[in-house]
Write an enzyme that holds these catalytic residues in place. Structure first.
Site, mmCIF file in Angstrom:
data_model
loop_
_atom_site.group_PDB
_atom_site.id
_atom_site.type_symbol
_atom_site.label_atom_id
_atom_site.label_comp_id
_atom_site.label_asym_id
_atom_site.label_seq_id
_atom_site.Cartn_x
_atom_site.Cartn_y
_atom_site.Cartn_z
ATOM 1 N N HIS A 48 0.814 -1.214 0.000
ATOM 2 C CA HIS A 48 0.000 0.000 0.000
ATOM 3 C C HIS A 48 0.848 1.265 0.000
ATOM 4 O O HIS A 48 1.989 1.263 0.469
ATOM 5 C CB HIS A 48 -0.896 0.027 1.238
ATOM 6 N N VAL A 171 4.944 -23.876 19.257
ATOM 7 C CA VAL A 171 5.229 -23.396 20.611
ATOM 8 C C VAL A 171 4.029 -23.710 21.490
ATOM 9 O O VAL A 171 2.896 -23.336 21.170
ATOM 10 C CB VAL A 171 5.518 -21.880 20.592
#
Ligand SMILES: Cc1cc2nc3c(=O)[nH]c(=O)nc-3n(C[C@H](O)[C@H](O)[C@H](O)COP(=O)(O)OP(=O)(O)OC[C@H]3O[C@@H](n4cnc5c(N)ncnc54)[C@H](O)[C@@H]3O)c2cc1C
Ligand SMILES: Cc1cc2nc3c(=O)[nH]c(=O)nc-3n(C[C@H](O)[C@H](O)[C@H](O)COP(=O)(O)OP(=O)(O)OC[C@H]3O[C@@H](n4cnc5c(N)ncnc54)[C@H](O)[C@@H]3O)c2cc1C
Lengths: 478, 408
Positions: A48, A171
């Site tokens: 953007h 994790v």
């Protein structure tokens, strides 16, 4: 110094690469079997301009800067990036006021290449735009890229410079001692850690909770897309937005770097429990079709290649959370909604230079032999026929086409596997094989065969993209 | 980069390309056939069921058997496999190819396009739901079973009752899969009636007409699909949804002619999705001929074979310096005419014409500009091509409207 980066999306990958410029031990933990398969895999792929983020927001702080870093980054990491420009299109008089507002906002954010085009100028830039469009805000610096390729490139370069990548490693917990990070616990083991960077996308809130600093929540907001065939190349030349609403930037018509046209996304908030829901919906696809047709009446669904959905990681504040926490060494790179892809090169530097070095006073010394360059897998799209001929002489596999729609050779598939692809989608996202109009009808089984051969596993064990995504059931006859 | 001059270059080595190679070499032209795959034969390779060659060889052969017959007919060694055509340059008449020998630029005097079709993937239908493993086109499932010796899953639903879908239903059942049924969005089966009988009825596999898949579910591998009945406009009817637990979906939702190499400079027919051809199988570019499924989707390999022979022979004549006659007549689609070929003809020779009606009709007639050419006392349907030999063109204007209408 042991740093663990959780998540190999665009955020984690670029942070890991920044870290690999310094003398420290960098580990990247990613639960998926490949890089960039979270939020990074399914989005609009737009770099953007950075004009529309509220000037006080964290987003604004990084978006325009990130955009400017893309030229150098794409050269160093050798991925596709094109500054095609973007248009925000006005249909009503009052929209023009909004365009003026956006332009002002852009100035505050440091975006100075904005101009408002009148109808006739707009038609010149975008001949297929709806006749009802009356004006547009034109931002020349907006670009398009291939998000997962950026993540793959960044990780490959980080690994080249010493970082260690752990795939299929999730994790499960983080231990702290005296308000300091101490251990990371995964499905495969335990690691002593000094610093943990939480770049876990949709799941960053859960990771933060593990460290005891979970004071934010992430909600998935779905965006659905329709991808159209390359035959429609040129339908739009720039990224075409409608005038945005409060909720989203609206449904766009976007050229993709490989020549296709992308329609979407819509925006639908989902409950927290639906972070895995990547299904498209009838209403969503209909909305995407209708709204993109309003912008570009020539949009034609008979050229559909596929549909897919992505999930934005949203927080209540609708802003990035990029900061150190009360647990020393635990840094959040969370709530990375749009324009996260755009902003990532900038906030990755911020995390390493400002947060780790300035705020946490960690002394990191630069590596002398850091190599900033990574080369992509060579494809005929990018080299001349002469160069291709040379390649074939060295390795005849370059002369054997596997994917006919996108002209991908066997050598490229083998190279993708050598670089870490273990699954059909792994090969697909690295080479674009089976990404074309036949969607793997001709090549998917050949790719399975090559993966099986190169990894020396039976064909039945080759997966589409995850542990339970089996492709073949077993032998018909012994 | 090597250059090679040939009389006739054939692109694509399926039934059409092989037939073209047979007639081009018989006509005395120096011919080369390029096939991008490892071996020629095209779809014949994977079709181990019988039903090939009834017209051509008066025998029911399997696909590979039919292919071998073509190989036997091919007297000269003209085949080059693992050759991909990258580009055809209409102005310089160069054809750029990639192979294990590097880049070779062919300079043919005439070219036959016989690149066949590809399957339409399910993804393109925009069916909502998850994108999971376990969804295959019929061709992929067929290759998996017949060539790779692997089963695609345990329990399967087939989408689409075209010939390929029907044949796969039977094949997977024979190989031990639980084939739950076949869903077809149209009110009639899409394949040949003989295949409905031999592949479904004989194996007790249900066929759900006017039904479609509306959703796809699963986490990593497919776990269930939702089907529903559709109305006349093919829109799902609320309340008719049914959940079907399957781990595999095999789709046979259409073939798309492959013409990417020529569609930018050759006149194309939007209905056939292939090049406009005349009775010499010549396209709008005089040195380019075409035959087979890239011209239009054909039901039978025999039709494809015939076309290939015509294309190969005339390409050879053209390449050897003969001037072929000019096009004099043009067919225009009237009522109830879908796929149709050729669209143009010279009026110098009898030729075979193929027409697919757009609707099923009980009793009907085929008209050329209001003149009845043929009567059908049986039900004609879109799934079965009408083929007829056109011999007499006296008294017609240069534009002939073709129409299939009710006999009343
Ligand atoms: C519909 C949509 C459109 C968008 N359009 C644009 C756009 O045009 N331009 C733009 O700039 N931005 C856009 N964005 C935003 C952009 O895609 C995201 O900001 C960006 O991809 C976020 O990347 P990330 O690395 O933070 O997250 P992710 O890519 O999700 O990476 C996080 C990674 O962490 C892993 N992970 C999670 N939990 C664990 C765990 N416990 N253990 C190990 N690994 C774990 C995940 O598997 C994942 O790979 C869009 C987003 C969406 C959804
Ligand atoms: C599953 C299935 C079952 C069928 N069952 C029957 C049956 O029972 N009886 C019957 O009569 N007919 C049957 N048919 C129909 C018939 O077999 C086909 O119509 C016919 O074989 C098509 O031949 P083709 O040469 O036009 O195309 P294909 O067989 O598709 O051959 C095209 C060839 O061109 C090659 N090619 C494409 N592009 C290039 C390029 N750029 N460069 C080089 N090479 C290229 C392809 O690799 C392929 O080998 C069946 C068809 C299918 C798909």
């Amino acid at each position: 110094m042991k740093v663990f980066v959780i998540g190999a999306g665009i955020s984690g990958s670029l942070v890991a690469r920044e870290l690999s410029k310094y003398d420290c031990e960098v580990h990247v933990l990613e639960k998926a079997p490949d890089i960039g398969w979270g939020v990074t895999k399914a989005n609009s792929a737009i770099v953007h301009g950075g004009y529309d983020d509220p000037p006080q927001s964290v987003r604004a702080k990084f978006a325009a800067k990130g955009n400017r870093l893309y030229d150098e980054l794409s050269k160093e990491l050798d991925f596709d990036f094109e500054r095609v420009g973007s248009l925000v299109v006005a249909f009503k008089e009052e929209d023009i006021n909004y365009l003026k507002e956006l332009k002002e906002r852009g100035k505050k954010n440091g975006v100075d290449d904005l101009e408002i085009l009148e109808k006739s100028e707009l038609k010149k830039v975008e001949p297929n735009i709806s006749d009802e469009a009356i004006a547009a805000l034109y931002c020349k610096s907006a670009g398009i890229t291939e998000p997962w390729e950026v993540a793959i490139a960044a990780i490959e370069n980080a690994v080249e410079n010493g970082a260690i990548l752990h795939l299929e490693e999730e994790v499960l917990d983080i231990q702290t001692k005296n308000q300091k990070v101490s251990k990371v616990i995964t499905n495969k083991g335990e690691y002593e850690a000094d610093v943990v960077i939480n770049a876990a996308g949709l799941f960053a809130d859960e990771i933060a909770k593990m460290a005891g600093v979970g004071d934010f929540e992430i909600f998935p907001r779905k965006g659905e897309y329709i991808l159209l065939d390359k035959k429609l190349k040129g339908l739009v030349n720039t990224v075409v937005f409608p005038t945005p609403t409060k909720k989203s930037k609206g449904i766009l018509v976007v050229p993709t770097v490989d020549g296709g046209i992308l329609l979407g996304p819509n925006a639908k908030d989902l409950p927290k429990s639906m972070k895995y829901d990547l299904g498209t919906t009838p209403e969503g696809l209909q909305e995407v079709y209708e709204k993109s047709k309003r912008l570009i009446p020539k949009v034609e669904l008979s050229y559909t290649v596929k549909t897919f959905a992505g999930l934005r990681p949203e927080t209540k504040e609708k802003d990035f959370i990029i900061s150190a926490t009360k647990v020393w060494g635990f840094v959040n790179v969370a709530g990375i909604r749009s324009p996260g892809l755009t902003a990532a090169p900038s906030f990755a530097k911020y995390v390493v230079e400002d947060i780790l070095q300035d705020q946490l006073k960690i002394n990191l010394s630069k590596k002398k032999d850091f190599n900033p360059y990574r080369k992509r897998i060579t494809n005929i799209r990018d080299v001349s026929l002469k160069e291709w001929e040379e390649l074939v002489k060295k390795d005849p596999k370059y002369g054997r086409t596997v994917c006919f729609c996108n002209n991908v050779s066997e050598a490229e598939i083998v190279e993708a596997i050598r670089r870490g692809a273990r699954t059909l989608d792994g090969v697909k996202f690295r080479t674009r094989a089976s990404f074309g109009r036949c969607q793997g009808g001709f090549c998917s089984l050949k790719i399975v065969e090559i993966i099986s051969r190169e990894l020396n596993i039976p064909m039945e064990e080759v997966k589409l993209n995850s542990k339970n995504s089996w492709i073949m059931d077993g032998k018909v006859r012994a | 980069m090597r250059r090679e001059k040939v009389d006739v270059l054939i692109v694509g080595g399926g039934a059409a390309g092989l037939a073209a190679a047979i007639s081009a070499t018989e006509s005395g032209a120096k011919t080369v056939l390029l096939e991008r795959d490892r071996s020629t034969g095209g779809v014949l390779n994977q079709c181990i069921h019988n039903g090939f060659g009834l017209h051509v060889f008066k025998e029911e052969l399997t696909g590979p058997e039919f292919m071998e017959r073509l190989w036997e007919e091919l007297k000269e060694d003209v085949i080059r496999s693992n050759f991909t055509v990258l580009e055809i340059k209409p102005d310089t008449r160069e054809v750029i190819t990639l192979s294990e020998d590097g880049i070779i630029v062919f300079e043919p005097k005439a070219l036959v396009m016989s690149t066949g079709a590809r399957e339409r993937p399910l993804n393109s239908l925009r069916i909502p739901g998850s994108r999971v493993a376990g969804i295959y086109t019929a061709g992929v499932a067929q290759k998996m079973v017949n060539i790779y010796n692997r089963l695609p899953g345990k329990k399967v639903l087939i989408v689409g009752s075209g010939d390929i879908g029907l044949i796969m239903a039977r094949r997977l059942k024979i190989e031990g899969m639980d084939v739950v049924g076949v869903v077809e969005i149209m009110p009639e089966p899409g394949g040949l009636i003989r295949n409905v009988v031999q592949c479904l009825e004989d194996f007790n596999i249900p066929l759900w007409l006017s039904h479609t898949v509306i959703e796809i579910h699963g986490k990593e591998r497919l776990s269930e699909v939702v089907i529903a009945k559709v109305d006349e406009n093919r829109k799902p009817i609320a309340g008719t949804e049914k959940v079907i637990k399957v781990d595999t979906l095999v789709t046979s939702v259409g073939l798309i002619p492959q013409n990417e190499l020529i569609e930018n400079f050759v006149e194309m027919d939007p209905i056939n999705r292939g090049p406009v051809v005349d009775d010499y199988m010549r396209t709008s570019v005089e040195w380019i001929f075409a035959a087979g499924n890239n011209v239009a989707i054909h039901d039978l390999v025999d039709f494809v074979y015939d076309e290939g022979k015509i294309a190969g022979m005339h390409a050879a004549r053209y390449a050897l310096g003969e001037k072929l006659p000019e096009v004099k007549y043009e067919f225009v689609r009237g009522k109830n005419v879908g796929v149709m070929l050729p669209q143009k003809f010279t009026g110098t020779q009898p030729f075979k014409m193929y027409i697919r009606p757009t609707k099923s009709l009980e009793k009907s007639v085929l008209k050329f500009s209001d003149k009845i050419i043929r009567k059908f006392n049986w039900r004609i349907r879109p799934s079965e091509m009408i083929d007829l030999v056109v011999k007499n063109f006296e008294g017609f204007d240069s534009k002939i409207t073709v129409e299939v209408s009710n006999l009343d």
